[in-house]
Design an enzyme around this catalytic site. Sequence first.
Site, PDB file in Angstrom:
ATOM      1  N   GLY A  27       8.499  43.604-131.675  1.00 18.18           N
ATOM      2  CA  GLY A  27       9.688  43.206-130.920  1.00 18.18           C
ATOM      3  C   GLY A  27      10.651  44.363-130.727  1.00 18.18           C
ATOM      4  O   GLY A  27      10.294  45.525-130.937  1.00 18.18           O
ATOM      5  N   HIS A  33       6.621  49.465-124.884  1.00 16.62           N
ATOM      6  CA  HIS A  33       5.925  48.170-124.975  1.00 16.62           C
ATOM      7  C   HIS A  33       5.584  47.649-123.570  1.00 16.62           C
ATOM      8  O   HIS A  33       4.491  47.126-123.339  1.00 16.62           O
ATOM      9  CB  HIS A  33       6.824  47.128-125.650  1.00 16.62           C
ATOM     10  CG  HIS A  33       7.195  47.462-127.068  1.00 16.62           C
ATOM     11  ND1 HIS A  33       8.493  47.685-127.458  1.00 16.62           N
ATOM     12  CD2 HIS A  33       6.437  47.599-128.187  1.00 16.62           C
ATOM     13  CE1 HIS A  33       8.521  47.929-128.765  1.00 16.62           C
ATOM     14  NE2 HIS A  33       7.294  47.896-129.229  1.00 16.62           N
ATOM     15  N   GLY A 143      -0.338  52.194-128.582  1.00 18.38           N
ATOM     16  CA  GLY A 143       0.334  53.385-128.051  1.00 18.38           C
ATOM     17  C   GLY A 143       0.003  54.630-128.857  1.00 18.38           C
ATOM     18  O   GLY A 143      -0.111  54.589-130.085  1.00 18.38           O
TER      19      GLY A 143
HETATM   20  P1  AMP Z   1       5.944  48.608-132.499  1.00 18.20           P
HETATM   21  O1  AMP Z   1       6.670  47.444-131.898  1.00 18.20           O
HETATM   22  O2  AMP Z   1       6.838  49.787-132.738  1.00 18.20           O
HETATM   23  O3  AMP Z   1       5.102  48.223-133.685  1.00 18.20           O
HETATM   24  O4  AMP Z   1       4.920  49.095-131.395  1.00 18.20           O
HETATM   25  C1  AMP Z   1       3.986  48.241-130.804  1.00 18.20           C
HETATM   26  C2  AMP Z   1       3.032  49.033-129.975  1.00 18.20           C
HETATM   27  O5  AMP Z   1       3.766  49.749-128.973  1.00 18.20           O
HETATM   28  C3  AMP Z   1       2.265  50.100-130.777  1.00 18.20           C
HETATM   29  O6  AMP Z   1       0.925  50.156-130.307  1.00 18.20           O
HETATM   30  C4  AMP Z   1       3.008  51.365-130.458  1.00 18.20           C
HETATM   31  O7  AMP Z   1       2.225  52.533-130.561  1.00 18.20           O
HETATM   32  C5  AMP Z   1       3.401  51.112-129.010  1.00 18.20           C
HETATM   33  N1  AMP Z   1       4.537  51.963-128.626  1.00 18.20           N
HETATM   34  C6  AMP Z   1       5.719  52.094-129.267  1.00 18.20           C
HETATM   35  N2  AMP Z   1       6.499  53.008-128.653  1.00 18.20           N
HETATM   36  C7  AMP Z   1       5.780  53.479-127.605  1.00 18.20           C
HETATM   37  C8  AMP Z   1       6.017  54.461-126.588  1.00 18.20           C
HETATM   38  N3  AMP Z   1       7.151  55.135-126.524  1.00 18.20           N
HETATM   39  N4  AMP Z   1       5.049  54.673-125.671  1.00 18.20           N
HETATM   40  C9  AMP Z   1       3.868  53.988-125.728  1.00 18.20           C
HETATM   41  N5  AMP Z   1       3.588  53.068-126.660  1.00 18.20           N
HETATM   42  C10 AMP Z   1       4.516  52.821-127.589  1.00 18.20           C
END
Ligand code: AMP
Length: 271
Positions: A27, A33, A143
């Site tokens: 979230g 995201h 990501g």
């Molecule tokens: P998180 O909500 O931080 O656990 O991230 C969820 C997904 O979004 C994970 O696969 C992250 O690697 C991806 N993600 C987070 N920040 C970025 C970004 N700046 N660019 C691409 N993917 C991202």
Amino acid sequence: MKIFKDRQALQKEILKSKGISFVPTMGGLHEGHISLVKRSKKSRLKTLVTIFINPKQFNKKSDFNSYPRNIKNDIKVLKKLKVNYLYIPSIKDIYGFKPKNKVFIDKVSKKLCGKFRPGHFKGVLNVVNRFLEIIKPKYIYLGKKDYQQLYLIKKHIQKRKIRSKIIECKTIRKKNGIACSTRNSRLNQHQMKIASSIFHYLFKLKKKLKVNFSLFKLNKVKIDLINLGASKIDYIENYNTKNFEKIRKTNKKFNLFIAYYIQNTRLIDNI
Ligand code: AMP
């Protein structure tokens, strides 16, 4: 968009579909995201997003408690993107069953963030393993911003012969170079400028290293980063992105991996 809080109800619904494209998140949604969701929507399968702030991957309770939450806005964003399913489980829903697969933790988990956040990757793999079992997605979108995490999930999927394919998604950045991150919401304008100058410094450093790797003087780099406004550096290291081997010459594809603090906010990136 159908919203589920209960895994059995979710499973009953998604069993009807031809396959699921899965985007796991914690979230606090941002452009990073959103890019994953848009990529998933292209698959023509039904897109399922999860929002779950996984307590097991936080090595400090205070970090878990203060992790930015914005569920109302997240739902609005996902509805606008025409996501099919949103699963917002409780801790009990996720941890209240015994998964078939044991978590596989590759030795790369000991490097970088693994050194500084004990138990972090074990917690990540535990929750991802459970999600894969509940959802059985055809694709999972991850990501490259969290490259070590992506690598370890890949190793787990390979080792356990799980039939979900990882789609690696590029890091989305702000115009000023900062990688989008939920934790950025904690930074004030001055701190954003520090993060931006650190990105540009590392970007230029990588360019130079591609030509002459002997320019990589770790202590000097750390001092430079502190002078730019970083409060503390957990690590700054170079790794071959294919196998997480340290590289000593520039004939291999490598990234600079960094984790640092600006005051109390910990940021990671790889460039
Ligand atoms: P998180 O909500 O931080 O656990 O991230 C969820 C997904 O979004 C994970 O696969 C992250 O690697 C991806 N993600 C987070 N920040 C970025 C970004 N700046 N660019 C691409 N993917 C991202």
